[in-house]
Design a protein around this motif. Structure first.
Motif, PDB file in Angstrom:
ATOM      1  N   ASP A 344       0.814  -1.218   0.000  1.00 17.05           N
ATOM      2  CA  ASP A 344       0.000   0.000   0.000  1.00 17.05           C
ATOM      3  C   ASP A 344       0.847   1.268   0.000  1.00 17.05           C
ATOM      4  O   ASP A 344       0.310   2.382  -0.015  1.00 17.05           O
ATOM      5  CB  ASP A 344      -0.964   0.008   1.182  1.00 17.05           C
ATOM      6  CG  ASP A 344      -0.249  -0.065   2.539  1.00 17.05           C
ATOM      7  OD1 ASP A 344       0.987   0.121   2.579  1.00 17.05           O
ATOM      8  OD2 ASP A 344      -0.928  -0.310   3.538  1.00 17.05           O
ATOM      9  N   GLY A 345       2.177   1.109   0.013  1.00 14.09           N
ATOM     10  CA  GLY A 345       3.075   2.255  -0.073  1.00 14.09           C
ATOM     11  C   GLY A 345       3.226   3.062   1.195  1.00 14.09           C
ATOM     12  O   GLY A 345       3.817   4.149   1.174  1.00 14.09           O
ATOM     13  N   ARG A 346       2.751   2.552   2.342  1.00 19.81           N
ATOM     14  CA  ARG A 346       2.751   3.345   3.575  1.00 19.81           C
ATOM     15  C   ARG A 346       3.988   3.144   4.454  1.00 19.81           C
ATOM     16  O   ARG A 346       4.328   4.004   5.242  1.00 19.81           O
ATOM     17  CB  ARG A 346       1.506   3.011   4.395  1.00 19.81           C
ATOM     18  CG  ARG A 346       0.206   3.593   3.820  1.00 19.81           C
ATOM     19  CD  ARG A 346      -0.912   3.468   4.841  1.00 19.81           C
ATOM     20  NE  ARG A 346      -2.062   4.266   4.448  1.00 19.81           N
ATOM     21  CZ  ARG A 346      -3.200   3.764   3.971  1.00 19.81           C
ATOM     22  NH1 ARG A 346      -3.309   2.451   3.805  1.00 19.81           N
ATOM     23  NH2 ARG A 346      -4.197   4.556   3.662  1.00 19.81           N
ATOM     24  N   VAL A 347       4.655   1.986   4.347  1.00 20.70           N
ATOM     25  CA  VAL A 347       5.748   1.658   5.271  1.00 20.70           C
ATOM     26  C   VAL A 347       6.977   1.207   4.487  1.00 20.70           C
ATOM     27  O   VAL A 347       6.865   0.447   3.519  1.00 20.70           O
ATOM     28  CB  VAL A 347       5.325   0.558   6.267  1.00 20.70           C
ATOM     29  CG1 VAL A 347       6.473   0.210   7.217  1.00 20.70           C
ATOM     30  CG2 VAL A 347       4.105   0.997   7.064  1.00 20.70           C
ATOM     31  N   VAL A 348       8.140   1.676   4.930  1.00 21.72           N
ATOM     32  CA  VAL A 348       9.429   1.244   4.386  1.00 21.72           C
ATOM     33  C   VAL A 348      10.163   0.460   5.469  1.00 21.72           C
ATOM     34  O   VAL A 348      10.309   0.949   6.594  1.00 21.72           O
ATOM     35  CB  VAL A 348      10.285   2.447   3.946  1.00 21.72           C
ATOM     36  CG1 VAL A 348      11.685   1.992   3.535  1.00 21.72           C
ATOM     37  CG2 VAL A 348       9.609   3.192   2.805  1.00 21.72           C
ATOM     38  N   THR A 363       6.170  10.451   5.902  1.00 25.69           N
ATOM     39  CA  THR A 363       6.887  11.475   6.683  1.00 25.69           C
ATOM     40  C   THR A 363       8.360  11.147   6.880  1.00 25.69           C
ATOM     41  O   THR A 363       9.150  12.033   7.213  1.00 25.69           O
ATOM     42  CB  THR A 363       6.238  11.627   8.065  1.00 25.69           C
ATOM     43  OG1 THR A 363       6.394  10.394   8.807  1.00 25.69           O
ATOM     44  CG2 THR A 363       4.762  11.953   7.943  1.00 25.69           C
ATOM     45  N   GLY A 364       8.732   9.865   6.711  1.00 25.31           N
ATOM     46  CA  GLY A 364      10.105   9.456   6.986  1.00 25.31           C
ATOM     47  C   GLY A 364      10.364   9.179   8.453  1.00 25.31           C
ATOM     48  O   GLY A 364      11.493   8.879   8.849  1.00 25.31           O
ATOM     49  N   LYS A 365       9.334   9.234   9.286  1.00 27.60           N
ATOM     50  CA  LYS A 365       9.492   9.012  10.727  1.00 27.60           C
ATOM     51  C   LYS A 365       9.825   7.551  11.014  1.00 27.60           C
ATOM     52  O   LYS A 365       9.215   6.641  10.456  1.00 27.60           O
ATOM     53  CB  LYS A 365       8.205   9.413  11.457  1.00 27.60           C
ATOM     54  CG  LYS A 365       8.238   9.161  12.959  1.00 27.60           C
ATOM     55  CD  LYS A 365       6.869   9.439  13.582  1.00 27.60           C
ATOM     56  CE  LYS A 365       6.865   9.071  15.061  1.00 27.60           C
ATOM     57  NZ  LYS A 365       5.520   9.239  15.661  1.00 27.60           N
ATOM     58  N   LEU A 366      10.791   7.334  11.917  1.00 27.84           N
ATOM     59  CA  LEU A 366      11.130   5.984  12.349  1.00 27.84           C
ATOM     60  C   LEU A 366      10.030   5.482  13.279  1.00 27.84           C
ATOM     61  O   LEU A 366       9.820   6.029  14.361  1.00 27.84           O
ATOM     62  CB  LEU A 366      12.483   5.965  13.055  1.00 27.84           C
ATOM     63  CG  LEU A 366      12.956   4.619  13.613  1.00 27.84           C
ATOM     64  CD1 LEU A 366      13.137   3.605  12.497  1.00 27.84           C
ATOM     65  CD2 LEU A 366      14.248   4.781  14.413  1.00 27.84           C
ATOM     66  N   TYR A 407      -0.714   0.189  10.300  1.00 31.00           N
ATOM     67  CA  TYR A 407      -2.006   0.588  10.867  1.00 31.00           C
ATOM     68  C   TYR A 407      -1.953   2.031  11.372  1.00 31.00           C
ATOM     69  O   TYR A 407      -2.884   2.815  11.148  1.00 31.00           O
ATOM     70  CB  TYR A 407      -2.393  -0.348  12.020  1.00 31.00           C
ATOM     71  CG  TYR A 407      -2.867  -1.715  11.578  1.00 31.00           C
ATOM     72  CD1 TYR A 407      -4.137  -1.890  11.046  1.00 31.00           C
ATOM     73  CD2 TYR A 407      -2.046  -2.841  11.704  1.00 31.00           C
ATOM     74  CE1 TYR A 407      -4.588  -3.136  10.648  1.00 31.00           C
ATOM     75  CE2 TYR A 407      -2.477  -4.089  11.316  1.00 31.00           C
ATOM     76  CZ  TYR A 407      -3.756  -4.234  10.787  1.00 31.00           C
ATOM     77  OH  TYR A 407      -4.190  -5.469  10.385  1.00 31.00           O
ATOM     78  N   ARG A 408      -0.868   2.367  12.051  1.00 30.62           N
ATOM     79  CA  ARG A 408      -0.748   3.731  12.597  1.00 30.62           C
ATOM     80  C   ARG A 408      -0.750   4.768  11.478  1.00 30.62           C
ATOM     81  O   ARG A 408      -1.422   5.808  11.564  1.00 30.62           O
ATOM     82  CB  ARG A 408       0.531   3.851  13.434  1.00 30.62           C
ATOM     83  CG  ARG A 408       0.505   3.058  14.734  1.00 30.62           C
ATOM     84  CD  ARG A 408       1.559   3.541  15.707  1.00 30.62           C
ATOM     85  NE  ARG A 408       2.909   3.270  15.257  1.00 30.62           N
ATOM     86  CZ  ARG A 408       3.612   2.208  15.625  1.00 30.62           C
ATOM     87  NH1 ARG A 408       3.081   1.294  16.432  1.00 30.62           N
ATOM     88  NH2 ARG A 408       4.848   2.041  15.198  1.00 30.62           N
ATOM     89  N   VAL A 409       0.018   4.494  10.424  1.00 25.61           N
ATOM     90  CA  VAL A 409       0.083   5.431   9.301  1.00 25.61           C
ATOM     91  C   VAL A 409      -1.280   5.527   8.617  1.00 25.61           C
ATOM     92  O   VAL A 409      -1.735   6.619   8.253  1.00 25.61           O
ATOM     93  CB  VAL A 409       1.168   4.996   8.296  1.00 25.61           C
ATOM     94  CG1 VAL A 409       1.145   5.902   7.067  1.00 25.61           C
ATOM     95  CG2 VAL A 409       2.551   5.039   8.948  1.00 25.61           C
ATOM     96  N   ALA A 410      -1.957   4.378   8.452  1.00 24.50           N
ATOM     97  CA  ALA A 410      -3.275   4.385   7.809  1.00 24.50           C
ATOM     98  C   ALA A 410      -4.271   5.204   8.621  1.00 24.50           C
ATOM     99  O   ALA A 410      -5.077   5.968   8.056  1.00 24.50           O
ATOM    100  CB  ALA A 410      -3.773   2.949   7.639  1.00 24.50           C
ATOM    101  N   ILE A 411      -4.229   5.074   9.940  1.00 24.03           N
ATOM    102  CA  ILE A 411      -5.139   5.844  10.801  1.00 24.03           C
ATOM    103  C   ILE A 411      -4.863   7.332  10.665  1.00 24.03           C
ATOM    104  O   ILE A 411      -5.789   8.150  10.534  1.00 24.03           O
ATOM    105  CB  ILE A 411      -4.993   5.383  12.272  1.00 24.03           C
ATOM    106  CG1 ILE A 411      -5.544   3.964  12.425  1.00 24.03           C
ATOM    107  CG2 ILE A 411      -5.710   6.354  13.217  1.00 24.03           C
ATOM    108  CD1 ILE A 411      -5.202   3.311  13.754  1.00 24.03           C
TER     109      ILE A 411
END
Length: 443
Positions: A344-348, A363-366, A407-411
Protein backbone atom coordinates in the motif's frame (compact mmCIF):
# COMPACT_ATOMS: atom_id res chain seq x y z
CA UNK A 1 89.84 -105.77 11.51
CA UNK A 2 89.29 -102.96 9.04
CA UNK A 3 85.73 -104.07 8.75
CA UNK A 4 85.15 -103.66 12.45
CA UNK A 5 86.90 -100.32 12.46
CA UNK A 6 84.61 -98.98 9.73
CA UNK A 7 81.57 -100.23 11.56
CA UNK A 8 82.73 -98.60 14.76
CA UNK A 9 83.16 -95.23 12.99
CA UNK A 10 79.72 -95.35 11.41
CA UNK A 11 78.10 -96.24 14.76
CA UNK A 12 79.88 -93.39 16.46
CA UNK A 13 78.67 -90.99 13.74
CA UNK A 14 75.08 -92.20 14.10
CA UNK A 15 75.19 -91.73 17.89
CA UNK A 16 76.59 -88.20 17.47
CA UNK A 17 73.80 -87.23 15.01
CA UNK A 18 71.11 -88.58 17.39
CA UNK A 19 72.53 -86.60 20.28
CA UNK A 20 72.52 -83.47 18.15
CA UNK A 21 68.89 -84.08 17.05
CA UNK A 22 67.76 -84.66 20.62
CA UNK A 23 69.41 -81.42 21.71
CA UNK A 24 67.59 -79.46 18.93
CA UNK A 25 64.25 -80.95 19.88
CA UNK A 26 64.83 -80.15 23.55
CA UNK A 27 65.72 -76.55 22.69
CA UNK A 28 62.61 -76.21 20.49
CA UNK A 29 60.37 -77.60 23.23
CA UNK A 30 61.91 -75.23 25.76
CA UNK A 31 61.36 -72.26 23.45
CA UNK A 32 57.74 -73.29 22.85
CA UNK A 33 57.11 -73.60 26.58
CA UNK A 34 58.67 -70.17 27.16
CA UNK A 35 56.51 -68.51 24.47
CA UNK A 36 53.39 -70.23 25.82
CA UNK A 37 54.15 -68.97 29.30
CA UNK A 38 54.60 -65.42 27.99
CA UNK A 39 51.27 -65.56 26.11
CA UNK A 40 49.47 -66.77 29.25
CA UNK A 41 51.03 -64.00 31.33
CA UNK A 42 50.00 -61.34 28.76
CA UNK A 43 46.45 -62.68 28.61
CA UNK A 44 46.18 -62.66 32.39
CA UNK A 45 47.47 -59.08 32.54
CA UNK A 46 45.03 -57.88 29.85
CA UNK A 47 42.10 -59.60 31.56
CA UNK A 48 43.01 -58.08 34.92
CA UNK A 49 43.27 -54.58 33.34
CA UNK A 50 39.86 -54.99 31.71
CA UNK A 51 38.33 -55.80 35.09
CA UNK A 52 39.98 -52.69 36.60
CA UNK A 53 38.67 -50.47 33.77
CA UNK A 54 35.18 -51.96 34.20
CA UNK A 55 35.25 -51.24 37.95
CA UNK A 56 36.44 -47.65 37.31
CA UNK A 57 33.69 -47.14 34.70
CA UNK A 58 30.99 -48.45 37.04
CA UNK A 59 32.19 -46.15 39.82
CA UNK A 60 32.43 -43.05 37.61
CA UNK A 61 29.65 -43.99 35.16
CA UNK A 62 26.95 -41.41 36.11
CA UNK A 63 29.48 -38.61 36.28
CA UNK A 64 31.13 -39.42 32.93
CA UNK A 65 27.72 -39.70 31.19
CA UNK A 66 26.73 -36.36 32.64
CA UNK A 67 30.01 -34.84 31.44
CA UNK A 68 29.42 -36.31 27.94
CA UNK A 69 25.95 -34.72 27.84
CA UNK A 70 27.35 -31.40 29.01
CA UNK A 71 30.08 -31.62 26.37
CA UNK A 72 27.55 -32.40 23.64
CA UNK A 73 25.42 -29.44 24.73
CA UNK A 74 28.45 -27.17 24.53
CA UNK A 75 29.23 -28.43 21.03
CA UNK A 76 25.71 -27.55 19.80
CA UNK A 77 25.19 -23.87 18.87
CA UNK A 78 22.90 -22.04 21.25
CA UNK A 79 19.40 -21.50 19.88
CA UNK A 80 18.66 -17.86 19.11
CA UNK A 81 15.65 -16.77 21.12
CA UNK A 82 13.89 -13.57 20.07
CA UNK A 83 10.73 -11.93 21.36
CA UNK A 84 8.97 -8.67 20.57
CA UNK A 85 5.43 -7.35 21.04
CA UNK A 86 4.97 -7.19 17.27
CA UNK A 87 6.21 -10.76 16.64
CA UNK A 88 3.29 -12.72 15.18
CA UNK A 89 5.09 -16.00 14.49
CA UNK A 90 8.46 -17.72 14.32
CA UNK A 91 8.32 -20.32 11.56
CA UNK A 92 10.67 -23.19 12.36
CA UNK A 93 10.96 -26.15 10.04
CA UNK A 94 14.16 -25.75 8.07
CA UNK A 95 17.30 -27.54 9.30
CA UNK A 96 19.53 -25.17 7.30
CA UNK A 97 19.83 -21.42 6.94
CA UNK A 98 16.91 -19.80 5.09
CA UNK A 99 18.10 -17.82 2.06
CA UNK A 100 14.93 -16.51 0.40
CA UNK A 101 11.21 -15.78 0.96
CA UNK A 102 8.27 -15.02 -1.31
CA UNK A 103 4.55 -14.41 -0.72
CA UNK A 104 2.08 -15.68 -3.30
CA UNK A 105 0.03 -13.10 -5.18
CA UNK A 106 -3.23 -14.56 -3.80
CA UNK A 107 -1.98 -13.90 -0.25
CA UNK A 108 -2.43 -17.51 0.88
CA UNK A 109 1.13 -18.81 0.97
CA UNK A 110 4.69 -17.99 1.96
CA UNK A 111 7.49 -19.92 0.23
CA UNK A 112 10.93 -20.32 1.80
CA UNK A 113 14.08 -22.11 0.69
CA UNK A 114 17.20 -23.08 2.62
CA UNK A 115 20.48 -24.92 2.22
CA UNK A 116 18.85 -28.06 3.66
CA UNK A 117 17.70 -29.13 0.15
CA UNK A 118 14.07 -28.24 0.83
CA UNK A 119 11.52 -25.62 -0.16
CA UNK A 120 8.67 -25.12 2.29
CA UNK A 121 5.21 -23.69 1.64
CA UNK A 122 3.55 -22.07 4.69
CA UNK A 123 -0.11 -21.07 5.02
CA UNK A 124 -0.48 -17.39 5.96
CA UNK A 125 -3.74 -18.13 7.80
CA UNK A 126 -1.70 -20.14 10.33
CA UNK A 127 0.59 -17.25 11.25
CA UNK A 128 -1.49 -16.39 14.32
CA UNK A 129 -2.01 -20.03 15.36
CA UNK A 130 0.05 -21.94 17.91
CA UNK A 131 1.28 -24.47 15.35
CA UNK A 132 2.67 -23.58 11.93
CA UNK A 133 2.37 -26.46 9.49
CA UNK A 134 4.13 -26.45 6.14
CA UNK A 135 4.45 -28.54 3.00
CA UNK A 136 7.90 -29.63 1.83
CA UNK A 137 9.31 -29.90 -1.67
CA UNK A 138 12.65 -31.70 -1.91
CA UNK A 139 15.41 -30.52 -4.23
CA UNK A 140 17.23 -33.61 -5.45
CA UNK A 141 21.05 -33.56 -5.29
CA UNK A 142 21.10 -29.75 -4.86
CA UNK A 143 19.55 -26.92 -2.87
CA UNK A 144 17.62 -23.81 -3.85
CA UNK A 145 19.05 -20.36 -3.16
CA UNK A 146 16.06 -18.37 -4.45
CA UNK A 147 12.33 -19.05 -4.83
CA UNK A 148 9.52 -17.09 -6.56
CA UNK A 149 5.82 -17.91 -6.96
CA UNK A 150 4.14 -17.95 -10.35
CA UNK A 151 1.38 -15.34 -10.92
CA UNK A 152 -1.38 -17.94 -10.50
CA UNK A 153 0.19 -19.33 -7.28
CA UNK A 154 0.16 -22.84 -8.79
CA UNK A 155 3.89 -23.16 -9.36
CA UNK A 156 7.19 -21.66 -8.28
CA UNK A 157 10.63 -21.20 -9.78
CA UNK A 158 13.93 -21.75 -7.97
CA UNK A 159 17.60 -21.08 -8.54
CA UNK A 160 19.80 -24.14 -7.97
CA UNK A 161 22.97 -23.47 -6.00
CA UNK A 162 25.11 -26.18 -7.60
CA UNK A 163 23.29 -26.52 -10.91
CA UNK A 164 23.47 -22.75 -11.60
CA UNK A 165 20.12 -22.88 -13.35
CA UNK A 166 16.39 -22.24 -12.94
CA UNK A 167 14.11 -25.15 -12.07
CA UNK A 168 10.30 -24.98 -12.20
CA UNK A 169 8.09 -26.85 -9.71
CA UNK A 170 4.37 -27.39 -10.27
CA UNK A 171 2.05 -27.43 -7.24
CA UNK A 172 -0.51 -30.21 -7.72
CA UNK A 173 -3.51 -29.91 -5.42
CA UNK A 174 -4.63 -33.13 -3.74
CA UNK A 175 -8.09 -34.18 -2.53
CA UNK A 176 -7.28 -33.24 1.07
CA UNK A 177 -6.42 -29.66 0.06
CA UNK A 178 -2.64 -30.07 0.37
CA UNK A 179 -0.15 -30.07 -2.50
CA UNK A 180 2.34 -32.41 -4.05
CA UNK A 181 5.25 -30.97 -6.00
CA UNK A 182 6.60 -32.03 -9.37
CA UNK A 183 9.81 -30.65 -10.86
CA UNK A 184 10.01 -29.95 -14.58
CA UNK A 185 11.75 -32.63 -16.60
CA UNK A 186 14.55 -30.25 -17.60
CA UNK A 187 16.18 -27.24 -15.95
CA UNK A 188 16.86 -24.00 -17.82
CA UNK A 189 20.21 -23.87 -19.69
CA UNK A 190 23.28 -22.67 -17.80
CA UNK A 191 24.05 -19.21 -19.15
CA UNK A 192 25.28 -17.09 -16.23
CA UNK A 193 29.03 -16.90 -15.60
CA UNK A 194 28.92 -15.24 -12.17
CA UNK A 195 27.01 -15.75 -8.89
CA UNK A 196 23.28 -15.04 -9.08
CA UNK A 197 21.69 -12.13 -7.17
CA UNK A 198 17.99 -12.63 -7.90
CA UNK A 199 15.32 -14.20 -10.09
CA UNK A 200 11.76 -13.11 -10.80
CA UNK A 201 8.70 -13.95 -12.85
CA UNK A 202 6.46 -11.30 -14.40
CA UNK A 203 2.91 -11.01 -13.08
CA UNK A 204 1.77 -11.17 -16.71
CA UNK A 205 3.38 -14.60 -16.99
CA UNK A 206 5.24 -13.55 -20.13
CA UNK A 207 8.86 -13.79 -18.96
CA UNK A 208 11.31 -14.83 -16.26
CA UNK A 209 14.29 -12.72 -15.17
CA UNK A 210 17.64 -13.84 -13.74
CA UNK A 211 20.49 -11.50 -12.77
CA UNK A 212 24.10 -12.14 -11.77
CA UNK A 213 26.83 -10.06 -10.17
CA UNK A 214 28.71 -9.53 -13.45
CA UNK A 215 26.23 -6.87 -14.74
CA UNK A 216 24.22 -9.47 -16.69
CA UNK A 217 20.43 -9.76 -16.69
CA UNK A 218 18.82 -12.50 -18.75
CA UNK A 219 15.20 -12.54 -19.95
CA UNK A 220 13.64 -15.98 -20.55
CA UNK A 221 10.32 -17.29 -21.75
CA UNK A 222 8.54 -19.80 -19.51
CA UNK A 223 9.97 -22.77 -21.46
CA UNK A 224 13.60 -21.79 -20.86
CA UNK A 225 14.29 -20.12 -24.19
CA UNK A 226 16.54 -17.06 -23.88
CA UNK A 227 14.79 -13.92 -25.16
CA UNK A 228 17.32 -11.18 -24.37
CA UNK A 229 20.47 -10.31 -22.47
CA UNK A 230 20.96 -6.95 -20.73
CA UNK A 231 24.30 -5.44 -19.74
CA UNK A 232 23.61 -3.06 -16.84
CA UNK A 233 27.04 -1.34 -17.09
CA UNK A 234 27.05 -0.89 -13.30
CA UNK A 235 30.41 -2.64 -12.75
CA UNK A 236 28.64 -5.10 -10.43
CA UNK A 237 25.00 -5.93 -9.79
CA UNK A 238 23.94 -6.03 -6.15
CA UNK A 239 20.21 -6.53 -6.77
CA UNK A 240 17.64 -6.83 -9.57
CA UNK A 241 13.88 -7.41 -9.67
CA UNK A 242 10.75 -7.51 -11.82
CA UNK A 243 8.13 -4.84 -11.10
CA UNK A 244 4.78 -6.05 -9.69
CA UNK A 245 3.00 -4.81 -12.82
CA UNK A 246 5.15 -7.15 -14.92
CA UNK A 247 6.32 -4.45 -17.34
CA UNK A 248 9.71 -3.49 -15.95
CA UNK A 249 13.02 -4.98 -14.84
CA UNK A 250 15.35 -2.89 -12.67
CA UNK A 251 18.86 -3.27 -11.30
CA UNK A 252 21.28 -1.53 -8.95
CA UNK A 253 24.91 -2.03 -8.04
CA UNK A 254 28.22 -0.27 -7.68
CA UNK A 255 27.06 2.93 -9.37
CA UNK A 256 24.80 5.38 -7.44
CA UNK A 257 21.73 4.91 -9.62
CA UNK A 258 18.97 2.40 -10.34
CA UNK A 259 18.34 1.51 -13.99
CA UNK A 260 14.92 0.44 -15.25
CA UNK A 261 14.03 -1.28 -18.54
CA UNK A 262 10.66 -2.16 -20.09
CA UNK A 263 10.27 -5.67 -21.50
CA UNK A 264 8.11 -5.09 -24.58
CA UNK A 265 5.74 -7.61 -26.17
CA UNK A 266 3.51 -7.38 -29.23
CA UNK A 267 -0.28 -7.53 -29.23
CA UNK A 268 -0.09 -11.24 -29.98
CA UNK A 269 2.12 -11.86 -26.94
CA UNK A 270 5.34 -12.24 -28.92
CA UNK A 271 8.54 -10.75 -27.50
CA UNK A 272 9.67 -7.56 -29.25
CA UNK A 273 12.50 -5.81 -27.42
CA UNK A 274 14.04 -4.52 -24.21
CA UNK A 275 13.71 -0.72 -24.04
CA UNK A 276 15.50 1.57 -21.60
CA UNK A 277 12.78 3.26 -19.50
CA UNK A 278 14.30 5.56 -16.86
CA UNK A 279 16.94 5.90 -14.14
CA UNK A 280 16.69 6.84 -10.48
CA UNK A 281 19.54 9.29 -9.89
CA UNK A 282 20.27 11.02 -6.60
CA UNK A 283 22.34 8.80 -4.34
CA UNK A 284 26.00 9.65 -3.82
CA UNK A 285 27.20 6.02 -3.46
CA UNK A 286 26.29 2.55 -4.65
CA UNK A 287 22.77 1.23 -4.08
CA UNK A 288 22.26 -1.90 -1.95
CA UNK A 289 18.69 -2.71 -2.99
CA UNK A 290 15.30 -1.33 -4.01
CA UNK A 291 11.63 -2.26 -4.02
CA UNK A 292 8.37 -1.35 -5.80
CA UNK A 293 4.93 -0.55 -4.45
CA UNK A 294 2.22 -2.97 -5.56
CA UNK A 295 1.04 -0.67 -8.36
CA UNK A 296 4.64 0.07 -9.42
CA UNK A 297 3.97 3.82 -9.01
CA UNK A 298 6.49 4.16 -6.17
CA UNK A 299 10.01 2.86 -5.67
CA UNK A 300 12.25 2.94 -2.61
CA UNK A 301 16.05 2.64 -2.67
CA UNK A 302 18.66 2.17 0.09
CA UNK A 303 22.26 3.19 -0.48
CA UNK A 304 25.76 3.05 0.94
CA UNK A 305 25.49 6.84 1.38
CA UNK A 306 23.43 6.21 4.56
CA UNK A 307 20.00 7.17 3.21
CA UNK A 308 16.86 5.69 1.74
CA UNK A 309 14.89 7.53 -0.92
CA UNK A 310 11.27 7.34 -2.03
CA UNK A 311 10.50 8.01 -5.70
CA UNK A 312 7.39 8.65 -7.79
CA UNK A 313 7.77 6.41 -10.85
CA UNK A 314 4.28 6.96 -12.25
CA UNK A 315 5.67 8.81 -15.26
CA UNK A 316 5.39 8.72 -19.06
CA UNK A 317 8.99 7.94 -19.79
CA UNK A 318 8.31 7.71 -23.55
CA UNK A 319 7.59 11.45 -23.40
CA UNK A 320 10.94 12.01 -21.65
CA UNK A 321 9.29 12.47 -18.26
CA UNK A 322 11.65 11.55 -15.42
CA UNK A 323 10.74 10.06 -12.03
CA UNK A 324 10.96 12.56 -9.22
CA UNK A 325 12.25 12.26 -5.71
CA UNK A 326 9.68 12.44 -2.92
CA UNK A 327 11.79 12.00 0.17
CA UNK A 328 15.32 11.34 1.49
CA UNK A 329 15.70 9.84 4.99
CA UNK A 330 18.88 8.95 6.96
CA UNK A 331 19.20 5.28 7.91
CA UNK A 332 21.68 2.57 8.86
CA UNK A 333 22.63 0.05 6.19
CA UNK A 334 25.45 -2.31 5.25
CA UNK A 335 26.46 -4.71 2.50
CA UNK A 336 23.60 -7.13 1.99
CA UNK A 337 20.95 -4.72 3.29
CA UNK A 338 17.44 -5.29 1.95
CA UNK A 339 14.54 -2.84 1.64
CA UNK A 340 10.81 -3.55 1.40
CA UNK A 341 7.99 -1.15 0.56
CA UNK A 342 4.58 -2.28 1.80
CA UNK A 343 2.17 -2.93 -1.11
CA UNK A 344 0.00 0.00 0.00
CA UNK A 345 3.08 2.25 -0.07
CA UNK A 346 2.75 3.34 3.57
CA UNK A 347 5.75 1.66 5.27
CA UNK A 348 9.43 1.24 4.39
CA UNK A 349 11.38 -1.57 6.09
CA UNK A 350 15.18 -1.76 5.92
CA UNK A 351 17.50 -4.50 7.19
CA UNK A 352 20.95 -3.76 8.57
CA UNK A 353 22.79 -6.89 9.66
CA UNK A 354 20.50 -8.63 12.18
CA UNK A 355 18.26 -5.57 12.69
CA UNK A 356 15.17 -4.16 10.96
CA UNK A 357 13.93 -0.55 10.96
CA UNK A 358 10.41 0.44 9.91
CA UNK A 359 9.61 3.97 8.68
CA UNK A 360 6.53 5.96 7.77
CA UNK A 361 6.94 6.28 3.99
CA UNK A 362 5.07 9.60 3.92
CA UNK A 363 6.89 11.47 6.68
CA UNK A 364 10.11 9.46 6.99
CA UNK A 365 9.49 9.01 10.73
CA UNK A 366 11.13 5.98 12.35
CA UNK A 367 8.22 3.90 13.64
CA UNK A 368 9.84 0.71 14.92
CA UNK A 369 13.31 -0.74 15.54
CA UNK A 370 13.59 -4.53 15.69
CA UNK A 371 17.05 -5.43 17.00
CA UNK A 372 18.74 -8.83 17.02
CA UNK A 373 15.94 -10.44 15.02
CA UNK A 374 18.22 -13.24 13.81
CA UNK A 375 21.54 -14.72 14.92
CA UNK A 376 22.99 -14.00 11.45
CA UNK A 377 22.60 -11.27 8.85
CA UNK A 378 19.13 -10.94 7.35
CA UNK A 379 18.91 -12.57 3.91
CA UNK A 380 15.42 -11.49 2.83
CA UNK A 381 12.68 -9.03 3.80
CA UNK A 382 9.09 -9.15 2.47
CA UNK A 383 5.64 -7.67 3.11
CA UNK A 384 2.62 -9.85 2.39
CA UNK A 385 0.27 -8.76 -0.39
CA UNK A 386 -2.23 -7.24 2.09
CA UNK A 387 0.40 -5.21 4.01
CA UNK A 388 -0.58 -7.01 7.24
CA UNK A 389 2.71 -8.81 7.90
CA UNK A 390 6.45 -8.29 7.45
CA UNK A 391 8.54 -11.46 7.16
CA UNK A 392 12.32 -11.81 7.30
CA UNK A 393 14.89 -14.61 7.27
CA UNK A 394 18.45 -14.80 8.54
CA UNK A 395 19.13 -18.14 10.22
CA UNK A 396 17.05 -21.34 10.35
CA UNK A 397 13.92 -19.45 11.44
CA UNK A 398 11.53 -17.06 9.70
CA UNK A 399 10.20 -14.14 11.77
CA UNK A 400 6.76 -12.76 10.94
CA UNK A 401 5.78 -9.37 12.42
CA UNK A 402 2.52 -7.52 12.61
CA UNK A 403 2.74 -4.41 10.44
CA UNK A 404 1.63 -2.14 13.31
CA UNK A 405 3.33 0.91 11.76
CA UNK A 406 1.12 0.37 8.71
CA UNK A 407 -2.01 0.59 10.87
CA UNK A 408 -0.75 3.73 12.60
CA UNK A 409 0.08 5.43 9.30
CA UNK A 410 -3.28 4.38 7.81
CA UNK A 411 -5.14 5.84 10.80
CA UNK A 412 -3.24 9.13 10.50
CA UNK A 413 -3.92 9.28 6.76
CA UNK A 414 -7.65 8.71 7.24
CA UNK A 415 -7.81 11.28 10.06
CA UNK A 416 -6.22 13.85 7.72
CA UNK A 417 -8.75 12.95 5.04
CA UNK A 418 -11.57 13.28 7.57
CA UNK A 419 -10.53 16.84 8.34
CA UNK A 420 -10.68 17.74 4.66
CA UNK A 421 -13.87 15.80 3.85
CA UNK A 422 -16.89 17.97 3.08
CA UNK A 423 -19.37 15.25 2.12
CA UNK A 424 -21.26 13.79 5.11
CA UNK A 425 -21.34 10.30 3.62
CA UNK A 426 -17.57 10.46 3.10
CA UNK A 427 -17.08 11.54 6.73
CA UNK A 428 -19.17 8.64 8.03
CA UNK A 429 -17.32 6.14 5.87
CA UNK A 430 -13.92 7.47 7.04
CA UNK A 431 -15.01 7.40 10.68
CA UNK A 432 -16.05 3.77 10.31
CA UNK A 433 -12.76 2.87 8.63
CA UNK A 434 -10.79 4.66 11.36
CA UNK A 435 -12.62 2.75 14.12
CA UNK A 436 -11.99 -0.57 12.35
CA UNK A 437 -8.30 0.25 11.88
CA UNK A 438 -7.98 1.26 15.54
CA UNK A 439 -9.57 -2.01 16.67
CA UNK A 440 -7.20 -4.01 14.47
CA UNK A 441 -4.22 -2.05 15.74
CA UNK A 442 -5.14 -2.56 19.41
CA UNK A 443 -5.75 -6.27 18.81
Amino acid sequence: MSYYNGLTVSVVKEITWLEYFNMEVAALVALTLLLGALVILVALAVGRRKEEIKEETEQAGPTSKKQDKQRSRKDKPAQHNFSHPLLAASLKGHSGNVTCLDFSSNGKYLASCADDRTIRIWSTKDFLEREHKCLRANVELDHAMLVRFSPDSRAFITWLANGDAIRIFKMIKKDDGTFSFKAASEDFPQKHKAPIVNIGIAETGKFIMSASTDTTILIWDLKGELLASINTNQMTNSYAAVSPCGRFVASCGFTPDVKVWEICFGKGGEFREVARAFDLKGHSAGVHAFDFSNDSHRMVTVSKDGTWKLWNTDVEYKKQQDPYLLRTVPCSSSDGSRVALSPDGRVVAISDGCNVSMFDATTGKLEEELRGVHSQGITDLRFDINSRFLACSGDKAIRVFHNAPGYRVAIRDMQDMLKKAQNEAMKQRLQLQIREAQRSYKK
